[in-house]
Design an enzyme around this catalytic site. Structure first.
Site, short mmCIF file in Angstrom:
data_model
loop_
_atom_site.label_atom_id
_atom_site.label_comp_id
_atom_site.label_asym_id
_atom_site.label_seq_id
_atom_site.Cartn_x
_atom_site.Cartn_y
_atom_site.Cartn_z
N ASN A 1 1.22 -1.38 -0.31
CA ASN A 1 -0.22 0.20 -0.17
C ASN A 1 0.99 1.41 0.29
OD1 ASN A 1 -1.70 1.73 0.78
ND2 ASN A 1 -2.88 0.51 2.56
N HIS B 1 -12.92 2.77 -0.15
CA HIS B 1 -12.61 1.79 1.04
C HIS B 1 -13.57 0.89 0.07
CE1 HIS B 1 -13.28 5.55 4.38
NE2 HIS B 1 -12.09 5.10 4.03
N HIS C 1 -17.51 1.74 7.63
CA HIS C 1 -16.20 1.99 7.93
C HIS C 1 -16.22 4.03 8.43
CE1 HIS C 1 -12.26 1.52 6.64
NE2 HIS C 1 -12.31 2.89 6.76
N ARG D 1 -12.05 15.60 6.94
CA ARG D 1 -12.35 15.44 5.21
C ARG D 1 -14.51 16.59 5.83
NH1 ARG D 1 -11.42 10.67 3.24
NH2 ARG D 1 -8.86 10.99 3.42
N ASP E 1 -8.72 12.78 16.47
CA ASP E 1 -8.49 11.28 17.00
C ASP E 1 -10.35 11.58 17.97
OD1 ASP E 1 -8.21 9.19 19.07
OD2 ASP E 1 -6.45 9.12 18.22
N GLU F 1 -7.72 -4.76 4.55
CA GLU F 1 -8.21 -4.67 3.60
C GLU F 1 -6.73 -5.43 3.19
OE1 GLU F 1 -8.01 -0.67 5.21
OE2 GLU F 1 -8.94 0.27 2.91
P1 AMP Z 1 -8.59 3.86 10.82
O1 AMP Z 1 -8.23 5.17 10.09
O2 AMP Z 1 -8.90 2.65 10.94
O3 AMP Z 1 -7.45 3.39 11.15
O4 AMP Z 1 -8.91 4.82 12.60
C1 AMP Z 1 -8.23 5.30 12.97
C2 AMP Z 1 -9.22 6.62 14.29
O5 AMP Z 1 -9.81 5.41 14.82
C3 AMP Z 1 -8.53 6.97 14.88
O6 AMP Z 1 -8.18 8.07 14.84
C4 AMP Z 1 -9.81 7.53 16.16
O7 AMP Z 1 -10.09 8.31 16.08
C5 AMP Z 1 -10.55 6.40 16.06
N1 AMP Z 1 -10.86 5.14 17.17
C6 AMP Z 1 -9.08 3.96 17.84
N2 AMP Z 1 -9.26 3.50 19.22
C7 AMP Z 1 -10.38 4.15 19.41
C8 AMP Z 1 -11.73 3.38 20.47
N3 AMP Z 1 -10.98 2.87 21.62
N4 AMP Z 1 -12.32 4.94 20.63
C9 AMP Z 1 -12.94 5.78 19.76
N5 AMP Z 1 -12.06 5.90 18.35
C10 AMP Z 1 -10.95 4.67 18.06
#
Ligand code: AMP
Length: 385
Positions: A7, A174, A202, A235, A274, A371
């Site tokens: 990737n 996605h 997702h 975004r 986050d 993925e």
């Molecule tokens: P991804 O792009 O699928 O890797 O998701 C990343 C995002 O998941 C992070 O920026 C967080 O906002 C969210 N995330 C990960 N763990 C948690 C959690 N325990 N509670 C809430 N949000 C989470």
């Protein structure tokens, strides 16, 4: 056999190696800050972990150093095929394809639709073609799974020539994630994939919803670009196009691009992209942000439900979908009249599987996405036909 999945992003590379297509990757690697003074290389093997600073001017140098680390750890033996994630296949690819000169030219042709991603994906392809000239290489497109969306759903109501001449339409992204979790959902529901109707959520830093009818995507929230749809990490998602016209009086095209892609969403509203931080903030602003996020998700659940003949399950996946009990709970709140009812206890304890109450007509599933495994599976299937 081993399948190497690559990737390749604009300044980063992620790799995984699968020794078979149904078990987790045996190697996870990550290279960040390609082209900067110091790049960070991380590699997780079964028994050991390597973290080092390297210098690499470009993707080829980065991959060369990656492969040296893999070789030193005996991880680069018996590579049967290489699967590449490619973001935009335009209307040209609805399936994975073996990479040849024509495929490369077609990915290049689609660069205007993904000016940041497709060139980066091509760099990874070119580097591995050079290093592994005899190994079959496969491109798996983020957009491909959504090529089954019907025309009335993917078209925008702009002058006809915009579609005919410039291919302005919704494509969706996605795809590998929505496809992976919909197959896993069918397995959990013990139904054939082609008889399964789902809404897949997702919810990661990038976020999208798909309506899956009989195993095929029939609508999705992202559009011509990954900017449309849900409120994401940085975004904005859906917005009145009139707002953009208004802002263009004040900001340049590049400034507006940056605002909408990098400075909006959770970050723009709450100062962090986050969801963990936002849940922890517990301020008026963070509560409003969460309400906005959930409102947008529920809007899509409603509109996608209306397009399906019946709904077997709502599926939560990606960082927020897999981990945030709060967001899952709020997304399912007040949907009992649609047959969607969460069980709090299961929601609080289940990390993969069913979390609906016993009265819920619709199943609610948490399924960790993978993925790269989907890319490995599609690569393996293609080279074995
Ligand atoms: P991804 O792009 O699928 O890797 O998701 C990343 C995002 O998941 C992070 O920026 C967080 O906002 C969210 N995330 C990960 N763990 C948690 C959690 N325990 N509670 C809430 N949000 C989470």
């Amino acid at each position: 056999m081993s399948i190497l999945v690559i990737n390749s992003g604009s300044s980063s590379l992620k790799i995984k190696i699968f020794s078979d297509i149904d078990t987790p990757a045996i190697v996870h690697g990550n290279l960040e800050k390609i082209g900067e003074e110091h790049s960070a290389l991380h590699c997780q093997f079964a028994q050991n972990k390597i973290d080092k600073q390297i210098t690499c001017a470009d993707h080829r140098e980065g991959l060369e150093q990656f492969f040296t680390v893999l070789k030193d750890n005996n991880a680069l033996v018996d590579i049967t095929a290489i699967g590449h994630r490619v973001v935009h296949g335009g209307e040209d690819f609805s399936q994975p394809v073996k990479i040849d000169d024509n495929v490369i030219a077609t990915i290049e042709k689609n660069i205007p639709l993904a000016p940041l991603h497709n060139p980066a994906n091509l760099k990874g392809i070119e580097a591995t073609m050079y290093m592994f000239p005899d190994v079959p290489q496969v491109a798996v497109f983020d957009t491909a799974f959504h090529q089954s969306v019907p025309e009335h759903a993917y078209r925008y109501a702009v002058p006809e020539s915009f579609y005919k001449e410039q291919k302005i339409r919704s494509y969706g992204f996605h795809g590998s994630s929505h496809q992976y979790v919909s197959k896993e959902a069918a397995r959990i529901l013990q139904k054939p994939t082609e008889q399964t109707n789902l809404i897949t959520l997702h919810l990661g830093n990038g976020a999208s919803v798909a309506a899956i009818k009989n195993g095929k995507s029939i609508d999705t929230s992202m559009g011509m670009t990954p900017l449309e749809g849900l409120i994401m990490g940085t975004r904005c998602g859906d917005i009145d196009p009139g707002v953009l016209l208004f802002l263009l009086q004040k900001y340049s095209h590049d400034e507006l691009d940056k605002i909408l892609n990098k400075k909006s969403g959770l970050l723009g509203l709450c100062g962090s992209n986050d969801m963990r931080d936002i849940e922890a903030q517990n301020t008026e602003q963070s509560r409003l942000t969460i309400k906005m996020v959930v409102h947008r998700i529920q809007k899509y659940i409603g509109s996608f439900y209306a397009q399906l003949p019946e709904l077997d399950a709502v599926v939560f996946t990606a960082g927020i979908g897999e981990n945030s009990k709060l967001i899952r709970k709020l997304c399912c709140e007040n949907l009992a009249h649609l047959g969607i009812e969460l069980c709090d206890e299961k929601n609080n304890n289940v990390t993969c599987g069913e979390i609906q109450s016993s009265q819920s007509k619709v199943k609610i599933l948490v399924i960790p996405t993978n993925e790269e495994m989907e890319i490995a599976r599609q690569t393996y299937t293609l080279i074995n036909v």
